[in-house]
Every structure is written in structure tokens, then in C-alpha cells.
Design an enzyme around this catalytic site. Structure first.
Site, mmCIF file in Angstrom:
data_model
loop_
_atom_site.group_PDB
_atom_site.id
_atom_site.type_symbol
_atom_site.label_atom_id
_atom_site.label_comp_id
_atom_site.label_asym_id
_atom_site.label_seq_id
_atom_site.Cartn_x
_atom_site.Cartn_y
_atom_site.Cartn_z
ATOM 1 N N ASP A 1 0.842 -1.199 0.000
ATOM 2 C CA ASP A 1 0.000 0.000 0.000
ATOM 3 C C ASP A 1 0.875 1.246 0.000
ATOM 4 O OD1 ASP A 1 -1.695 2.132 1.954
ATOM 5 O OD2 ASP A 1 -2.832 1.156 0.373
ATOM 6 N N GLU B 1 1.008 5.395 0.302
ATOM 7 C CA GLU B 1 0.296 6.600 0.718
ATOM 8 C C GLU B 1 1.064 7.783 0.143
ATOM 9 O OE1 GLU B 1 -2.562 6.592 2.029
ATOM 10 O OE2 GLU B 1 -2.668 4.470 2.575
ATOM 11 N N ASP C 1 -1.705 1.809 -7.139
ATOM 12 C CA ASP C 1 -0.371 1.714 -6.542
ATOM 13 C C ASP C 1 0.687 1.275 -7.548
ATOM 14 O OD1 ASP C 1 -0.952 1.703 -3.286
ATOM 15 O OD2 ASP C 1 -2.572 0.863 -4.475
ATOM 16 N N HIS D 1 -6.479 4.869 5.603
ATOM 17 C CA HIS D 1 -5.412 5.590 4.902
ATOM 18 C C HIS D 1 -4.095 5.641 5.674
ATOM 19 C CE1 HIS D 1 -8.369 6.634 1.919
ATOM 20 N NE2 HIS D 1 -9.108 7.222 2.832
ATOM 21 N N ASP E 1 -3.733 -0.232 6.486
ATOM 22 C CA ASP E 1 -4.377 -0.712 5.264
ATOM 23 C C ASP E 1 -3.845 -2.087 4.881
ATOM 24 O OD1 ASP E 1 -5.863 1.579 5.130
ATOM 25 O OD2 ASP E 1 -4.854 2.432 3.385
#
Length: 219
Positions: free
Chosen positions: A71, A73, A131, A189, A194
Site C-alpha cells: 500500500d 500513501e 499503486d 489511509h 491498510d
């Protein structure tokens, strides 16, 4: 952060926070669900996955030895980041490794864990296609960095969930957790939270008999 949860151990190496475009984004990887030994349940339970001995020992065979949960961010804006969504503040990422250094460490970790062995089948898992279809290739192109082949195929958990449950999770992880009667782990988030939620959803779908397969199209 890279987390490898498998039949004998759970490892939590140091945070890897890449800096790119003079803005710092967080790269969080979690490898989950290798093998089908019963002792993995104790490891998952100790890290908040709520797995039981019976649940973990009843997984059907999968097509892959490893699922690598990832993941990104990226709530950053040159040269500052915005913590409102992710909880990441500037002080957490100042002075951290560059994206190039992080990708080199990922490659070293992949090799150390035997994930580059042609006989070992592994695949990344993301909540959406962004991603690995947009974010990583875009940053690498901007910085003139190559994209490793193992980043070019993945499982979009939203698609896998829709195949298994017959409905599209419009609100992503929140909808998937609700649809499977799972409690959401941590804050939305947060990259590592996540990853934990993705892993928990995968575990639950696998326990129900779902067989995961690649959803991305070849580059």
C-alpha cells in the site's frame, strides 16, 4: 514497512519511507499467507489479525506461495506533506532513504526471502490498481529508475472481493470489512493499517474457499 508473515515467523524490519519529487511518500509492503501450517495462526493472532487455529489450517491450496500486500500513501505536495489523511507528519520522513534506496532494499529483501527464486510463486496484492499501475511507474519514470518485473503483476483486492462476493466494494476496505463482518484495523489511509486490513480480508476470503489469481493485465 515490510512485514513477512509465514508459517514460522513474523518479521518487522525498519520503516522504509521513500523520498521522491522532493516530496516524501510512504512505501509499505506486507507479505502474508505463505504455506498452510497451523502455527501461523498464533503469529497472525499476536499481530491483531484475529486468526484461529481452525481457520488457518483449513485454507484451500492457492496458486501462489506468497501474497505480498502493498500500500502506497502519497498525500504529499512539493516540498511538504499533508498529515490530515494519513497521519504522516514531516518529521517522520525527513532524512529518510530516497525512492531509489528503498527499491534497492526491497530487492535485497526479496532475494533474502527467496522470492526471486523462479520456483517460488509470489504476487503483490493492492487495494486497487493505482499503486502499481500509476503511482510506482510514474515516480520511477520521473526519477529515471527502472521498475522491477515483480512490480508488474498484481492482484487488485477489490476485483478479487467482487469475484468472491458478487458486489463491488465502492468504499474499498471499509465496504469489504463490512461485507465480511470484520472489524476495521487501525485508521483508514494509514499505509500499514491498510496492509493489515488487506491481509485480514484475504485470510477470510481464502478461508471461505476463494482462490486468488492475478487481475492485472500484462505490461
Amino acid at each position: 514497512m515490510i512485514v513477512l508473515l509465514h508459517t514460522g515467523a513474523a518479521k518487522f524490519p525498519q520503516n522504509l519511507l521513500p523520498r521522491a519529487r522532493q516530496a516524501v511518500c510512504s512505501l509499505l509492503l506486507a507479505g502474508v499467507l505463505k504455506g498452510y501450517s497451523s502455527i501461523v495462526s498464533r503469529k497472525l493472532a499476536s499481530h491483531g489479525f484475529g486468526a484461529s487455529m481452525a481457520a488457518m489450517s483449513s485454507f484451500p491450496p492457492q496458486r501462489y506461495h506468497y501474497f505480498l500486500v502493498l500500500d502506497f500513501e502519497a498525500t504529499c505536495d512539493k516540498p511538504q506533506i499533508h498529515p490530515q489523511l494519513t497521519g504522516i507528519i514531516q518529521g517522520m520522513v525527513d532524512g529518510q532513504p530516497s525512492l531509489q534506496q528503498v527499491l534497492e532494499r526491497v530487492d535485497e529483501w526479496m532475494a533474502k526471502e527467496g522470492l526471486l527464486d523462479p520456483s517460488v510463486k509470489s504476487i503483490f496484492v493492492t487495494c486497487g490498481d493505482w499503486d502499481l499501475k500509476v503511482m510506482l511507474p510514474g515516480q520511477c519514470q520521473y526519477l529515471g529508475l527502472p521498475v522491477a518485473d515483480y512490480f508488474k503483476q498484481w492482484i487488485n483486492l477489490k476485483k478479487a472481493y467482487s469475484f468472491a462476493m458478487g458486489s463491488w466494494p465502492k468504499n474499498g476496505l471499509l465496504d469489504m470489512n463490512k461485507g465480511l463482518n470484520l472489524q476495521h484495523i487501525g485508521r483508514p489511509h494509514s499505509g500499514i493499517d491498510d496492509c493489515k486490513n488487506i491481509a485480514n480480508i484475504m485470510k477470510t476470503l481464502a478461508h471461505r474457499g476463494f482462490i486468488f489469481k492475478q487481475t492485472s493485465k500484462p505490461f
